[in-house]
Design a protein around this motif. Structure first.
Motif, mmCIF file in Angstrom:
data_model
loop_
_atom_site.group_PDB
_atom_site.id
_atom_site.type_symbol
_atom_site.label_atom_id
_atom_site.label_comp_id
_atom_site.label_asym_id
_atom_site.label_seq_id
_atom_site.Cartn_x
_atom_site.Cartn_y
_atom_site.Cartn_z
ATOM 1 N N HIS A 85 24.492 -11.060 -13.302
ATOM 2 C CA HIS A 85 25.911 -11.391 -13.413
ATOM 3 C C HIS A 85 26.022 -12.695 -14.199
ATOM 4 C CE1 HIS A 85 30.083 -12.035 -12.723
ATOM 5 N NE2 HIS A 85 30.203 -11.109 -11.784
ATOM 6 N N PRO A 86 26.691 -12.680 -15.358
ATOM 7 C CA PRO A 86 26.734 -13.877 -16.199
ATOM 8 C C PRO A 86 27.779 -14.901 -15.788
ATOM 9 C CG PRO A 86 27.965 -12.135 -17.261
ATOM 10 C CD PRO A 86 27.381 -11.542 -15.995
ATOM 11 N N GLY A 87 28.689 -14.530 -14.888
ATOM 12 C CA GLY A 87 29.687 -15.486 -14.420
ATOM 13 C C GLY A 87 30.747 -15.808 -15.445
ATOM 14 N N ILE A 88 31.042 -17.106 -15.590
ATOM 15 C CA ILE A 88 32.090 -17.606 -16.482
ATOM 16 C C ILE A 88 31.454 -18.625 -17.416
ATOM 17 C CG2 ILE A 88 34.274 -18.891 -16.590
ATOM 18 C CD1 ILE A 88 34.778 -17.879 -13.678
ATOM 19 N N GLY A 89 31.795 -18.571 -18.710
ATOM 20 C CA GLY A 89 31.208 -19.511 -19.658
ATOM 21 C C GLY A 89 29.761 -19.148 -19.962
ATOM 22 N N PHE A 90 29.012 -20.109 -20.505
ATOM 23 C CA PHE A 90 27.611 -19.908 -20.866
ATOM 24 C C PHE A 90 27.430 -18.597 -21.635
ATOM 25 C CE2 PHE A 90 26.943 -22.801 -17.072
ATOM 26 C CZ PHE A 90 26.617 -23.897 -17.838
ATOM 27 N N TYR A 149 27.434 -30.988 -17.751
ATOM 28 C CA TYR A 149 28.163 -29.725 -17.769
ATOM 29 C C TYR A 149 29.674 -29.943 -17.682
ATOM 30 C CZ TYR A 149 23.385 -28.678 -16.393
ATOM 31 O OH TYR A 149 22.019 -28.643 -16.329
ATOM 32 N N ASP A 150 30.397 -28.834 -17.646
ATOM 33 C CA ASP A 150 31.847 -28.869 -17.503
ATOM 34 C C ASP A 150 32.223 -29.713 -16.276
ATOM 35 O OD1 ASP A 150 34.476 -27.145 -18.370
ATOM 36 O OD2 ASP A 150 34.454 -27.523 -16.216
ATOM 37 N N SER A 151 33.343 -30.416 -16.386
ATOM 38 C CA SER A 151 33.722 -31.359 -15.328
ATOM 39 C C SER A 151 34.435 -30.705 -14.145
ATOM 40 C CB SER A 151 34.624 -32.457 -15.915
ATOM 41 O OG SER A 151 35.798 -31.883 -16.467
ATOM 42 N N LEU A 152 34.665 -29.394 -14.169
ATOM 43 C CA LEU A 152 35.327 -28.718 -13.053
ATOM 44 C C LEU A 152 34.447 -28.796 -11.802
ATOM 45 C CD1 LEU A 152 37.736 -26.888 -12.148
ATOM 46 C CD2 LEU A 152 36.269 -24.937 -12.681
ATOM 47 N N VAL A 153 34.996 -29.346 -10.714
ATOM 48 C CA VAL A 153 34.222 -29.460 -9.478
ATOM 49 C C VAL A 153 34.844 -28.695 -8.315
ATOM 50 C CG1 VAL A 153 33.081 -31.635 -10.047
ATOM 51 C CG2 VAL A 153 35.339 -31.676 -8.935
ATOM 52 N N SER A 154 36.107 -28.312 -8.459
ATOM 53 C CA SER A 154 36.744 -27.592 -7.363
ATOM 54 C C SER A 154 37.993 -26.868 -7.851
ATOM 55 C CB SER A 154 37.129 -28.558 -6.239
ATOM 56 O OG SER A 154 37.785 -27.873 -5.191
ATOM 57 N N LYS A 155 38.270 -25.735 -7.205
ATOM 58 C CA LYS A 155 39.521 -25.022 -7.442
ATOM 59 C C LYS A 155 40.234 -24.927 -6.087
ATOM 60 C CE LYS A 155 37.799 -21.252 -9.121
ATOM 61 N NZ LYS A 155 37.334 -20.074 -9.888
ATOM 62 N N GLY A 171 27.266 -23.981 -10.354
ATOM 63 C CA GLY A 171 28.477 -24.543 -9.780
ATOM 64 C C GLY A 171 29.262 -23.584 -8.909
ATOM 65 N N GLU A 172 30.582 -23.786 -8.877
ATOM 66 C CA GLU A 172 31.428 -22.965 -8.015
ATOM 67 C C GLU A 172 31.420 -21.503 -8.444
ATOM 68 O OE1 GLU A 172 34.430 -21.388 -8.791
ATOM 69 O OE2 GLU A 172 34.568 -22.096 -10.854
ATOM 70 N N MET A 215 24.542 -26.158 -4.296
ATOM 71 C CA MET A 215 24.808 -25.351 -3.114
ATOM 72 C C MET A 215 24.375 -23.897 -3.302
ATOM 73 S SD MET A 215 25.772 -25.351 -0.019
ATOM 74 C CE MET A 215 26.654 -26.893 0.252
ATOM 75 N N HIS A 216 24.621 -23.318 -4.484
ATOM 76 C CA HIS A 216 24.235 -21.913 -4.666
ATOM 77 C C HIS A 216 22.722 -21.747 -4.661
ATOM 78 C CE1 HIS A 216 23.518 -23.042 -8.884
ATOM 79 N NE2 HIS A 216 22.931 -21.875 -9.062
ATOM 80 N N VAL A 217 22.003 -22.782 -5.083
ATOM 81 C CA VAL A 217 20.536 -22.752 -5.057
ATOM 82 C C VAL A 217 20.049 -22.777 -3.607
ATOM 83 C CG1 VAL A 217 18.442 -23.984 -5.742
ATOM 84 C CG2 VAL A 217 20.385 -23.846 -7.326
#
Length: 447
Positions: free
Chosen positions: A79-84, A380-386, A11-12, A40-42
């Protein structure tokens, strides 16, 4: 410096890390589940590896699959990012054991701060102010009642391995303590596999204030002021802003120094956030997040420092690129967490994105992986944009945010954009007069 970084996220968040790496001349490896093959990141990463089916336990939480992907692509670091797996000490150890660098703190510090009871003891030792309560775990009704006499009411019972608002129960009298203890322990066992709980005084109407730090493990540590994360629903943050409307420069400098002194004593390396409840001029430590935070962009906007870049640099053994004297506050920033949920019922709304138009202009930043035609998966988590907006003053920031929300188009699914438009128009929010209970009272969820 690293030549290739594997991004163990989606995700983002994954897109945010990819962008920082590319600006540093570092190649990226994207991992993804079968549900995220069009993410998108893929599409943007130098290499991509499918690591499993949609369920997180079979993909983004699959340590063996992630390490295999790192090995076959020759990644220097993960880099593990956020969550997971970002706060999973066992994963951090495995990464290092397999010859890669974990872009984050040591497993020792992740483990220490992941145990809320041990974290509170450590926080006291490092000089951080803590909420009155038990010094360790509470196992019996007798122990709980004895601590309740000393702490007073209301009190809150929390899971030692908790997070995300789960494993918490408030008691308002001695009669309620045994039942609250039993419920909390059962919830903790079900959610985290650990029924250890502890007790703290329940603050009636506090703000949620967190201090962003970055340290290099070599004696260098700086703070990027505070973020006010008090606009919450069921312990989940909805809107964050920096700096807090409740703090003045003197108080900001004082709590910032207290935190950096503690982090330096700890010998910590990487980004981290010390979270406090703030009431009547007093700070009370609640936890430390040993990772990047969802709301980190607002700190970046007002201080001009790329936290992901600093994370990567210190993980590679470099000292911090800035000192505390270099860090100057510039204006105000607010972040709206936009989720794929119904803005009234909060039911998830996965589906295909139709029309998509992100707002722009001076001081507007959108961290999102959405595009027209993208399918938001239900797994997954419902966050789609900040949506992050910066202004010279808080009022300018609010006016810009109102304009940006009005421009934002996410078609095909329901999102919480209308909720954010409503919230920032409320007089209490405009005045900066809110606490952690404000949103739920506004929505009629709390008396």
């Amino acid at each position: 410096m690293f030549e290739k970084v594997l991004i163990a996220n989606r995700g983002e968040t994954a897109l945010r890390i990819h962008r920082a790496c590319k600006e540093m001349g570092i190649q990226t490896v994207a991992i993804h589940s079968t549900a995220d093959e069009d993410a998108m990141h893929v599409r943007l990463a130098d290499e991509a590896v499918c690591i499993g089916p949609p369920a997180p336990k079979d993909s983004y939480l699959n340590k063996a699959a992630i390490l295999t992907a790192a090995n076959i692509t020759g990644a220097d670091a993960i880099h593990p990012g956020i969550g997971f797996l970002s706060e999973n000490a066992d994963f951090a150890e495995m990464v290092e054991e397999h010859g890669h660098v974990f872009i984050g703190p040591t497993a020792e510090h992740i483990r220490l701060m992941g145990d809320k009871i041990a974290a509170k003891v450590a926080a006291k030792d490092f000089g951080l102010p803590c909420v009155p309560g038990s010094d360790g775990g509470v196992n019996t009704d007798e122990e709980a009642l004895e601590i309740a006499k000393e702490t007073g009411f209301p009190l809150i019972i929390k899971a030692a391995s908790g997070g995300g608002g789960r494993g918490m129960k408030v008691a308002y009298s001695m009669e309620e303590v045994p039942e609250a203890l039993a419920i909390c322990r059962a919830e903790a066992k079900a959610a985290f596999g650990d029924d250890a709980v502890y007790i703290e005084r329940y603050l009636g109407n506090p703000r949620h204030i967190e201090i962003q730090i970055i340290a290099d493990g070599q004696g260098g540590c700086v703070h990027l002021g505070e973020r006010d994360c008090s606009v919450q629903r069921r312990h989940q943050k909805v809107i964050e802003e920096a700096p807090s409307p409740a703090l003045d420069p003197e108080l900001r400098a004082k709590i910032g120094k207290t935190v950096t002194d503690a982090i330096t004593k700890m010998g910590y390396r990487g980004a981290g956030t010390i979270e406090f409840l703030y009431e009547n001029g007093e700070f009370f430590f609640i936890e430390m997040n040993t990772r990047l935070q969802v709301e980190h962009p607002i700190s970046e906007m007002i201080y001009g420092i790329d936290l992901v870049r600093e994370q990567i640099r210190v993980a590679a053994g470099a000292p911090l690129s800035v000192t505390q004297e270099d860090i100057k506050l510039n204006g105000h920033a607010i972040e709206c967490r936009i989720t794929a949920e119904n803005p009234v019922t909060f039911m998830p709304t996965p589906g295909k994105i139709g029309d998509y138009h992100a707002p722009g202009g001076l001081g507007v930043r959108v961290d999102s992986h959405l595009y027209s035609g993208y399918k938001v998966p239900p797994y997954y988590d419902s966050l789609v944009s900040k949506l992050i907006v910066h202004g010279a003053t808080r009022n300018e920031c609010l006016m810009r945010l109102r304009r940006a929300l009005g421009e934002y188009v996410i078609g095909g699914i329901d999102t919480t954009i209308p909720l954010h438009q409503k919230l920032i128009g409320e007089q209490d929010f405009i005045n900066g007069d809110y606490t952690i209970h404000w949103l739920e009272k506004l929505m009629g969820l709390k008396k």
